[in-house]
Design a protein around this motif. Structure first.
Motif, mmCIF file in Angstrom:
data_model
loop_
_atom_site.group_PDB
_atom_site.id
_atom_site.type_symbol
_atom_site.label_atom_id
_atom_site.label_comp_id
_atom_site.label_asym_id
_atom_site.label_seq_id
_atom_site.Cartn_x
_atom_site.Cartn_y
_atom_site.Cartn_z
ATOM 1 N N GLY A 1 0.819 -1.193 0.000
ATOM 2 C CA GLY A 1 0.000 0.000 0.000
ATOM 3 C C GLY A 1 0.855 1.245 0.000
ATOM 4 N N GLY A 2 0.203 2.399 -0.160
ATOM 5 C CA GLY A 2 0.909 3.653 -0.070
ATOM 6 C C GLY A 2 1.327 4.253 -1.378
ATOM 7 N N SER A 3 1.057 3.580 -2.495
ATOM 8 C CA SER A 3 1.420 4.122 -3.798
ATOM 9 C C SER A 3 0.274 4.990 -4.312
ATOM 10 C CB SER A 3 1.708 2.991 -4.786
ATOM 11 O OG SER A 3 1.992 3.503 -6.059
ATOM 12 N N VAL A 4 0.577 6.241 -4.704
ATOM 13 C CA VAL A 4 -0.460 7.135 -5.181
ATOM 14 C C VAL A 4 -0.026 7.784 -6.487
ATOM 15 C CG1 VAL A 4 -1.233 7.645 -2.838
ATOM 16 C CG2 VAL A 4 0.401 9.170 -3.949
ATOM 17 N N LEU A 5 -1.018 8.193 -7.273
ATOM 18 C CA LEU A 5 -0.776 9.005 -8.460
ATOM 19 C C LEU A 5 -0.778 10.450 -8.002
ATOM 20 C CD1 LEU A 5 -0.516 9.295 -11.552
ATOM 21 C CD2 LEU A 5 -3.020 9.303 -11.654
ATOM 22 N N ALA A 6 0.399 11.020 -7.786
ATOM 23 C CA ALA A 6 0.507 12.316 -7.122
ATOM 24 C C ALA A 6 0.199 13.460 -8.068
ATOM 25 C CB ALA A 6 1.898 12.489 -6.531
ATOM 26 N N LEU A 18 6.669 13.908 3.773
ATOM 27 C CA LEU A 18 6.194 14.343 2.462
ATOM 28 C C LEU A 18 4.706 14.065 2.371
ATOM 29 C CD1 LEU A 18 7.804 14.111 -0.968
ATOM 30 C CD2 LEU A 18 5.581 13.001 -0.693
ATOM 31 N N TYR A 19 3.985 15.017 1.790
ATOM 32 C CA TYR A 19 2.539 14.899 1.607
ATOM 33 C C TYR A 19 2.230 14.902 0.114
ATOM 34 C CZ TYR A 19 2.595 15.875 6.546
ATOM 35 O OH TYR A 19 2.868 15.793 7.896
ATOM 36 N N ALA A 20 1.413 13.965 -0.323
ATOM 37 C CA ALA A 20 1.090 13.819 -1.746
ATOM 38 C C ALA A 20 -0.420 13.856 -1.938
ATOM 39 C CB ALA A 20 1.659 12.509 -2.298
ATOM 40 N N LEU A 21 -0.874 14.737 -2.834
ATOM 41 C CA LEU A 21 -2.288 14.796 -3.174
ATOM 42 C C LEU A 21 -2.548 13.771 -4.266
ATOM 43 C CD1 LEU A 21 -2.893 18.654 -3.246
ATOM 44 C CD2 LEU A 21 -2.968 17.059 -1.312
ATOM 45 N N ASN A 22 -3.431 12.837 -3.964
ATOM 46 C CA ASN A 22 -3.712 11.726 -4.875
ATOM 47 C C ASN A 22 -4.659 12.187 -5.976
ATOM 48 O OD1 ASN A 22 -4.280 9.281 -6.099
ATOM 49 N ND2 ASN A 22 -4.348 8.157 -4.168
ATOM 50 N N ALA A 23 -4.221 12.051 -7.233
ATOM 51 C CA ALA A 23 -5.014 12.517 -8.370
ATOM 52 C C ALA A 23 -6.062 11.510 -8.828
ATOM 53 C CB ALA A 23 -4.092 12.857 -9.544
ATOM 54 N N SER A 24 -6.098 10.327 -8.253
ATOM 55 C CA SER A 24 -7.093 9.334 -8.646
ATOM 56 C C SER A 24 -8.477 9.755 -8.182
ATOM 57 C CB SER A 24 -6.743 7.964 -8.065
ATOM 58 O OG SER A 24 -6.840 7.983 -6.659
ATOM 59 N N SER A 26 -10.671 8.478 -6.270
ATOM 60 C CA SER A 26 -10.986 8.314 -4.851
ATOM 61 C C SER A 26 -9.864 8.830 -3.961
ATOM 62 C CB SER A 26 -11.235 6.828 -4.549
ATOM 63 O OG SER A 26 -10.069 6.066 -4.860
ATOM 64 N N GLY A 27 -8.970 9.608 -4.537
ATOM 65 C CA GLY A 27 -7.768 10.009 -3.824
ATOM 66 C C GLY A 27 -7.997 11.047 -2.753
ATOM 67 N N GLY A 28 -7.048 11.082 -1.808
ATOM 68 C CA GLY A 28 -7.048 12.076 -0.756
ATOM 69 C C GLY A 28 -5.654 12.657 -0.618
ATOM 70 N N ILE A 29 -5.165 12.729 0.599
ATOM 71 C CA ILE A 29 -3.805 13.193 0.856
ATOM 72 C C ILE A 29 -3.039 12.084 1.571
ATOM 73 C CG2 ILE A 29 -4.559 14.423 2.949
ATOM 74 C CD1 ILE A 29 -2.203 16.378 2.432
ATOM 75 N N ALA A 30 -1.925 11.661 0.982
ATOM 76 C CA ALA A 30 -1.107 10.597 1.543
ATOM 77 C C ALA A 30 0.068 11.180 2.307
ATOM 78 C CB ALA A 30 -0.600 9.672 0.433
ATOM 79 N N VAL A 31 0.449 10.509 3.390
ATOM 80 C CA VAL A 31 1.522 10.967 4.262
ATOM 81 C C VAL A 31 2.658 9.954 4.227
ATOM 82 C CG1 VAL A 31 2.125 11.680 6.606
ATOM 83 C CG2 VAL A 31 -0.210 12.020 5.764
ATOM 84 N N TYR A 32 3.885 10.454 4.081
ATOM 85 C CA TYR A 32 5.065 9.586 4.062
ATOM 86 C C TYR A 32 6.115 10.120 5.033
ATOM 87 C CZ TYR A 32 3.137 7.921 -0.379
ATOM 88 O OH TYR A 32 2.316 7.410 -1.348
ATOM 89 N N GLU A 33 6.774 9.214 5.734
ATOM 90 C CA GLU A 33 7.978 9.564 6.464
ATOM 91 C C GLU A 33 9.131 9.622 5.479
ATOM 92 O OE1 GLU A 33 7.678 7.960 10.965
ATOM 93 O OE2 GLU A 33 7.985 6.409 9.443
ATOM 94 N N ARG A 34 10.059 10.547 5.684
ATOM 95 C CA ARG A 34 11.174 10.725 4.760
ATOM 96 C C ARG A 34 12.499 10.655 5.494
ATOM 97 N NH1 ARG A 34 14.247 15.105 3.293
ATOM 98 N NH2 ARG A 34 15.198 14.988 1.223
ATOM 99 N N ASP A 35 13.411 9.832 4.969
ATOM 100 C CA ASP A 35 14.756 9.775 5.516
ATOM 101 C C ASP A 35 15.543 10.964 4.967
ATOM 102 O OD1 ASP A 35 17.676 9.117 5.586
ATOM 103 O OD2 ASP A 35 16.952 7.247 6.479
ATOM 104 N N ARG A 36 15.995 11.841 5.847
ATOM 105 C CA ARG A 36 16.645 13.069 5.387
ATOM 106 C C ARG A 36 18.050 12.828 4.840
ATOM 107 N NH1 ARG A 36 15.329 17.271 10.229
ATOM 108 N NH2 ARG A 36 15.784 15.430 11.475
ATOM 109 N N THR A 37 18.581 11.647 5.052
ATOM 110 C CA THR A 37 19.898 11.316 4.501
ATOM 111 C C THR A 37 19.782 10.690 3.117
ATOM 112 O OG1 THR A 37 20.812 10.962 6.706
ATOM 113 C CG2 THR A 37 22.023 10.019 4.850
ATOM 114 N N THR A 38 18.903 9.706 2.983
ATOM 115 C CA THR A 38 18.777 8.977 1.713
ATOM 116 C C THR A 38 17.641 9.480 0.844
ATOM 117 O OG1 THR A 38 17.266 7.305 2.615
ATOM 118 C CG2 THR A 38 19.648 6.924 2.883
#
Length: 267
Positions: A1-6, A18-24, A26-38
Motif C-alpha cells: 500500500g501507499g502508492s499514489v498518483l501524485a 512528504l505529503y502527496a495529493l492523490n489525483a485518482s 478516490s484520492g485524498g492526501i497521503a503521508v510519508y515519512e522521509r529519511d533526510r539522509t537517503t
C-alpha cells in the motif's frame, strides 16, 4: 500500500515528511515519512473521503504546510480543510472544514499560498477570484476576510488561476492565469493581508507554477507552449515596486516548480 498518483507533493519544513495529493478519483492526501539522509519514503497513512468530518473530502487540488509545521491546509472541492500535523510521524488530524467564500458560497480553489509568517492564506479559483483568510497560529483555524473584489483597486478579474506566490519579503503577491496568459502583481498589506492590483506581465501560453529565488530577485514561472512543450520563464523582480521583467526562458521536462536550487549571483 501507499502508492499514489501524485497531483502535487510538498515537504514539511523540517523535511521529515512528504505529503502527496492523490489525483485518482478516490484520492485524498497521503503521508510519508522521509529519511533526510537517503530521501527514501515510508508510507504512514492516506486520508480520503469517508464518514464524519471527511464526508465531502473529494479531489484535493492544492495544499500548504504552515511555516511552523503545525498544520496542513488542503484545498478540495467546495472547501478548505485544515489538519493538525503530528511532528513525530507526520500524521494528520482534522481541525475544520472552511467553506466561507464570496457571498458565503463554498469555493473550490485551484491555487493556494500563504504569507511568510503564515498569518494569511490566499486561495485562487478557476473562476478568477482570490480569497483572503486570516489564520489563528494556535488553533490553525481560518477566518474569511474578503475577496479580491473587496480590496483590490481597481477590481480585476482573470479566469483560471493556476498558481499564487508571496514574495520572500512578504510585500507582494503574484498570480498566474492561464486564461490571460499573464502574471498579475499585487501589493500586499503586511498587517491585514489585503491586496491592491499593480499590473500584469505577459507570459508564455498556459502559465502554471511560480517559484522565487531565495533572495527574491528572480521569479520563475512554468508554462505550456502550443504543442504541449513545457517552458520555464525567468523574470527579474524589482524588490521596491514588485514589477517583473522577463529576462529569459528555457524548455524544461516538467512545469511544476516546487523546489529550485538557485545558482545565480544575488544582485
Amino acid at each position: 500500500g501507499g502508492s499514489v498518483l501524485a497531483r502535487r507533493t510538498l515537504l514539511s519544513p523540517d523535511a521529515r515528511h512528504l505529503y502527496a495529493l492523490n489525483a485518482s478519483a478516490s484520492g485524498g492526501i497521503a503521508v510519508y515519512e522521509r529519511d533526510r539522509t537517503t530521501g527514501s519514503l515510508g508510507f504512514v497513512e492516506e486520508l480520503v473521503e469517508g464518514p464524519g468530518d471527511l464526508s465531502a473530502f473529494t479531489a484535493p487540488l492544492e495544499a500548504i504546510v504552515t511555516p511552523d509545521g503545525a498544520f496542513v491546509v488542503v484545498a478540495a472541492v467546495g472547501a478548505l480543510y485544515v489538519f493538525q500535523r503530528d511532528a513525530a510521524d507526520g500524521a494528520l488530524t482534522f481541525v475544520e472544514r472552511e467553506t466561507g467564500g464570496y457571498g458565503g458560497l463554498p469555493i473550490t480553489s485551484t491555487a493556494l499560498t500563504q504569507s511568510i509568517d503564515g498569518a494569511h492564506v490566499y486561495a485562487g479559483t478557476h473562476s478568477g477570484r482570490i480569497f483572503l483568510y486570516s489564520r489563528d497560529a494556535t488553533t490553525g483555524t481560518l477566518t474569511y476576510v474578503g475577496s479580491m473584489d473587496d480590496f483590490a483597486s481597481p477590481a480585476r478579474h482573470f479566469d483560471q488561476i493556476r498558481a499564487l506566490g508571496v514574495s520572500p519579503d512578504g510585500a507582494f503577491v503574484y498570480a498566474s492565469s492561464s486564461e490571460e496568459d499573464a502574471i498579475t502583481v499585487f501589493d500586499r498589506n503586511p498587517n491585514t493581508g489585503e491586496l491592491v492590483w499593480l499590473g500584469d506581465a505577459a507570459l508564455t501560453t498556459d502559465p502554471g507554477s511560480l517559484a522565487f529565488s531565495p533572495d527574491g530577485m528572480r521569479l520563475f514561472a512554468g508554462g505550456l507552449q502550443s504543442g504541449g512543450a513545457a517552458r520555464m520563464v525567468v523574470y527579474a523582480r524589482d524588490a521596491a515596486t514588485g514589477a517583473i521583467t522577463g529576462i529569459g526562458s528555457t524548455l524544461v521536462a516538467a512545469i511544476t516548480l516546487g523546489f529550485i536550487r538557485w545558482k545565480g549571483a544575488r544582485e
